[in-house]
Design a protein around this motif. Structure first.
Motif, PDB file in Angstrom:
ATOM      1  N   UNK A   1       0.844  -1.184   0.000  1.00 11.09           N
ATOM      2  CA  UNK A   1       0.000   0.000   0.000  1.00 11.09           C
ATOM      3  C   UNK A   1       0.885   1.242   0.000  1.00 11.09           C
ATOM      4  N   UNK A   2       0.467   2.242  -0.726  1.00  8.25           N
ATOM      5  CA  UNK A   2       1.254   3.462  -0.845  1.00  8.25           C
ATOM      6  C   UNK A   2       2.285   3.429  -1.949  1.00  8.25           C
ATOM      7  N   UNK A   3       2.502   2.242  -2.547  1.00 10.27           N
ATOM      8  CA  UNK A   3       3.445   2.105  -3.655  1.00 10.27           C
ATOM      9  C   UNK A   3       2.802   1.400  -4.852  1.00 10.27           C
ATOM     10  N   UNK A   4       2.179   0.265  -4.606  1.00  8.46           N
ATOM     11  CA  UNK A   4       1.483  -0.480  -5.663  1.00  8.46           C
ATOM     12  C   UNK A   4      -0.024  -0.281  -5.594  1.00  8.46           C
ATOM     13  N   UNK A   5      -0.528  -0.083  -4.387  1.00  8.08           N
ATOM     14  CA  UNK A   5      -1.954   0.130  -4.129  1.00  8.08           C
ATOM     15  C   UNK A   5      -2.111   1.462  -3.410  1.00  8.08           C
ATOM     16  N   UNK A   6      -3.268   2.076  -3.555  1.00  7.72           N
ATOM     17  CA  UNK A   6      -3.490   3.354  -2.894  1.00  7.72           C
ATOM     18  C   UNK A   6      -3.274   3.224  -1.386  1.00  7.72           C
ATOM     19  N   UNK A   7      -2.602   4.252  -0.826  1.00 13.08           N
ATOM     20  CA  UNK A   7      -2.271   4.244   0.583  1.00 13.08           C
ATOM     21  C   UNK A   7      -3.097   5.213   1.398  1.00 13.08           C
ATOM     22  N   UNK A   8      -2.547   5.545   2.560  1.00 13.28           N
ATOM     23  CA  UNK A   8      -3.311   6.246   3.577  1.00 13.28           C
ATOM     24  C   UNK A   8      -3.255   7.755   3.571  1.00 13.28           C
ATOM     25  N   UNK A   9      -2.548   8.379   2.624  1.00 12.02           N
ATOM     26  CA  UNK A   9      -2.516   9.841   2.575  1.00 12.02           C
ATOM     27  C   UNK A   9      -3.751  10.345   1.834  1.00 12.02           C
ATOM     28  N   UNK A  10      -4.899   9.971   2.356  1.00  8.57           N
ATOM     29  CA  UNK A  10      -6.199  10.277   1.761  1.00  8.57           C
ATOM     30  C   UNK A  10      -7.240  10.220   2.868  1.00  8.57           C
ATOM     31  N   UNK A  11      -8.406  10.741   2.570  1.00 10.00           N
ATOM     32  CA  UNK A  11      -9.471  10.719   3.586  1.00 10.00           C
ATOM     33  C   UNK A  11      -9.954   9.312   3.888  1.00 10.00           C
ATOM     34  N   UNK A  12      -9.864   8.414   2.898  1.00  6.04           N
ATOM     35  CA  UNK A  12     -10.344   7.045   3.071  1.00  6.04           C
ATOM     36  C   UNK A  12      -9.381   6.070   2.406  1.00  6.04           C
ATOM     37  N   UNK A  13      -9.407   4.838   2.894  1.00 10.45           N
ATOM     38  CA  UNK A  13      -8.545   3.786   2.374  1.00 10.45           C
ATOM     39  C   UNK A  13      -9.310   2.459   2.396  1.00 10.45           C
ATOM     40  N   UNK A  14      -9.231   1.710   1.309  1.00  8.36           N
ATOM     41  CA  UNK A  14      -9.765   0.350   1.277  1.00  8.36           C
ATOM     42  C   UNK A  14      -8.615  -0.631   1.362  1.00  8.36           C
ATOM     43  N   UNK A  15      -8.712  -1.588   2.284  1.00  6.52           N
ATOM     44  CA  UNK A  15      -7.725  -2.658   2.380  1.00  6.52           C
ATOM     45  C   UNK A  15      -8.447  -3.973   2.692  1.00  6.52           C
ATOM     46  N   UNK A  16      -7.778  -5.093   2.445  1.00 11.04           N
ATOM     47  CA  UNK A  16      -8.378  -6.371   2.836  1.00 11.04           C
ATOM     48  C   UNK A  16      -8.556  -6.463   4.349  1.00 11.04           C
ATOM     49  N   UNK A  17      -9.598  -7.150   4.755  1.00  6.41           N
ATOM     50  CA  UNK A  17      -9.809  -7.382   6.178  1.00  6.41           C
ATOM     51  C   UNK A  17      -8.574  -8.004   6.821  1.00  6.41           C
ATOM     52  N   UNK A  18      -7.900  -8.898   6.078  1.00  3.29           N
ATOM     53  CA  UNK A  18      -6.741  -9.596   6.622  1.00  3.29           C
ATOM     54  C   UNK A  18      -5.561  -8.681   6.884  1.00  3.29           C
ATOM     55  N   UNK A  19      -5.593  -7.451   6.370  1.00  2.52           N
ATOM     56  CA  UNK A  19      -4.511  -6.497   6.609  1.00  2.52           C
ATOM     57  C   UNK A  19      -4.816  -5.530   7.745  1.00  2.52           C
ATOM     58  N   UNK A  20      -5.951  -5.697   8.380  1.00  5.27           N
ATOM     59  CA  UNK A  20      -6.313  -4.833   9.505  1.00  5.27           C
ATOM     60  C   UNK A  20      -5.690  -5.342  10.802  1.00  5.27           C
ATOM     61  N   UNK A  21      -5.133  -4.417  11.556  1.00  2.41           N
ATOM     62  CA  UNK A  21      -4.564  -4.736  12.864  1.00  2.41           C
ATOM     63  C   UNK A  21      -5.307  -3.902  13.898  1.00  2.41           C
ATOM     64  N   UNK A  22      -5.928  -4.558  14.841  1.00  5.74           N
ATOM     65  CA  UNK A  22      -6.792  -3.880  15.793  1.00  5.74           C
ATOM     66  C   UNK A  22      -5.970  -3.001  16.739  1.00  5.74           C
ATOM     67  N   UNK A  23      -6.423  -1.741  16.914  1.00  9.93           N
ATOM     68  CA  UNK A  23      -5.749  -0.801  17.808  1.00  9.93           C
ATOM     69  C   UNK A  23      -6.351  -0.929  19.204  1.00  9.93           C
ATOM     70  N   UNK A  24      -5.525  -1.131  20.226  1.00  7.22           N
ATOM     71  CA  UNK A  24      -6.068  -1.188  21.590  1.00  7.22           C
ATOM     72  C   UNK A  24      -6.731   0.125  21.982  1.00  7.22           C
ATOM     73  N   UNK A  25      -7.697   0.050  22.870  1.00  8.71           N
ATOM     74  CA  UNK A  25      -8.409   1.246  23.307  1.00  8.71           C
ATOM     75  C   UNK A  25      -7.475   2.276  23.915  1.00  8.71           C
ATOM     76  N   UNK A  26      -6.396   1.812  24.539  1.00 14.04           N
ATOM     77  CA  UNK A  26      -5.481   2.731  25.226  1.00 14.04           C
ATOM     78  C   UNK A  26      -4.554   3.474  24.271  1.00 14.04           C
ATOM     79  N   UNK A  27      -4.569   3.137  22.989  1.00 18.77           N
ATOM     80  CA  UNK A  27      -3.621   3.700  22.025  1.00 18.77           C
ATOM     81  C   UNK A  27      -4.303   4.724  21.133  1.00 18.77           C
TER      82      UNK A  27
END
Length: 349
Positions: free
Chosen positions: A121-147
């Motif tokens: 992402x950000x090189x071959x696929x659209x990355x995060x320097x945008x208002x929205x980003x689509x990625x596979x569910x398998x690439x999601x990493x859950x952020x702890x509530x404390x972070x």
């Protein structure tokens, strides 16, 4: 969706250090994909290749058309595609940069950047320097509530990479560790080593970075213009360090890192470089050292990385010298390119 709009703003690089903010359609997540509303997206030195108009230094390099940069993003899921089972709307996630085939041994082992079909992402696929980003569910990493989101964005590369490297080196409270090159990667290396209980020596050319290294936990700092080996021998009672980590990519620093090790020492090269001349007998064989290369981390390790940041109260925000709204992307990348910032992060709130 939390918005009625149909388009979003995104940064693109036409080339020759030009940054444009353009309108793109808000993407729709396909099967097993999620749509993330961006909250933080960090700039990395590897982004500069695209900024200069060159082929990206990571990824396959076979994309066509403008690519939205940003491979260190974090945000909130606002829409899910068919077949998504592990995440739901409202979940806070960071993105793993490597999208693999999902079937090969590397993907199954979590090292998706080794997949022969991987896209970045950000090189071959659209990355995060945008208002929205689509990625596979398998690439999601859950952020702890404390972070918070800024910490989460920085954790996806700098902290995660240095945690994985030091885990492989077996860094612990008995070790004295020297870190060369105190940009965001090296600064993360200092934090992680201190969090693991080690005594930490930090080395860089810039006094400003050395001062930040002290705030990150370094026990000793050495300016590269000084006699680094002499200072290390003084600190270690002439025994040498247990472990050395180079984040600079400089052949000079890499050689000093090898020279600084005691017998049976361990070293990791994290900073990218092209050529290095060494003396195998003196630097490797007769000291019986272990040297590893370390690049990113396996996705299954992220929960451990995030919990380490929280448990050890790592001051990740001290790595970030500037935050910018996306509309100021041209200024952000120019300042980053001119090394007027350390870690810089786009923020949306």
């Amino acid at each position: 969706m939390t918005t009625n709009q149909s388009t979003m703003k995104a940064a693109v690089f036409p080339g020759n250090k030009v940054v444009e903010i353009k309108q793109f359609p808000i993407p729709t997540p396909g099967p097993r994909e999620v749509l993330i509303q961006m909250k933080a997206s960090a700039i990395c030195r590897s982004d500069m290749s695209l900024y200069y108009g060159q082929q990206g230094v990571v990824g396959s390099g076979d994309h066509t058309g403008p690519i939205i940069p940003g491979h260190e993003p974090a945000g909130q899921i606002v829409q899910i595609g068919d077949g998504v089972t592990r995440f739901q709307v409202g979940d806070r996630v960071a993105a793993y940069l490597a999208v693999g085939c999902g079937e090969c041994a590397h993907c199954r082992n979590g090292y998706r950047m080794f997949c022969k079909e991987w896209k970045c992402i950000g090189f071959d696929l659209h990355g995060g320097d945008a208002d929205y980003l689509v990625i596979p569910e398998d690439n999601c990493m859950r952020i702890p509530d404390e972070m918070d989101y800024v910490t989460a964005a920085v954790s996806t590369d700098a902290v995660g990479t240095l945690y994985h490297a030091q885990k492989r080196l077996g860094i612990n409270g008995r070790d004295t560790v020297v870190v060369f090159g105190l940009g965001p990667m090296g600064g993360a290396g200092v934090m992680v080593a201190k969090g693991l209980g080690a005594r930490v020596i930090a080395v860089d050319l810039l006094d400003q970075r050395l001062e930040v290294a002290k705030e990150l936990g370094a026990d000793y700092v050495i300016n590269s213009n000084d006699d680094v080996l002499a200072r290390i021998h003084e600190i270690t009672g002439n025994s040498g360090v247990d472990a050395a980590i180079d984040c600079s990519g400089s052949p000079i620093a890499q050689n000093v890192a090898l020279d600084s090790l005691r017998q049976h020492g361990r070293a990791a090269f994290v900073g990218e470089g092209r050529e290095l001349t060494i003396n195998p007998s003196v630097q490797f064989i007769r000291k019986q050292i272990t040297l590893i290369g370390s690049w990113y981390f396996p996705i299954y390790e992220y929960d451990e990385i995030a919990q380490f940041i929280i448990d050890k109260k790592l001051p990740v925000h001290k790595l970030v010298s500037h935050t910018f709204p996306l509309d100021e992307a041209a200024t952000a990348f120019k300042m980053f390119d001119e090394r007027k910032t350390e870690k810089a992060v786009f923020v949306w709130e």
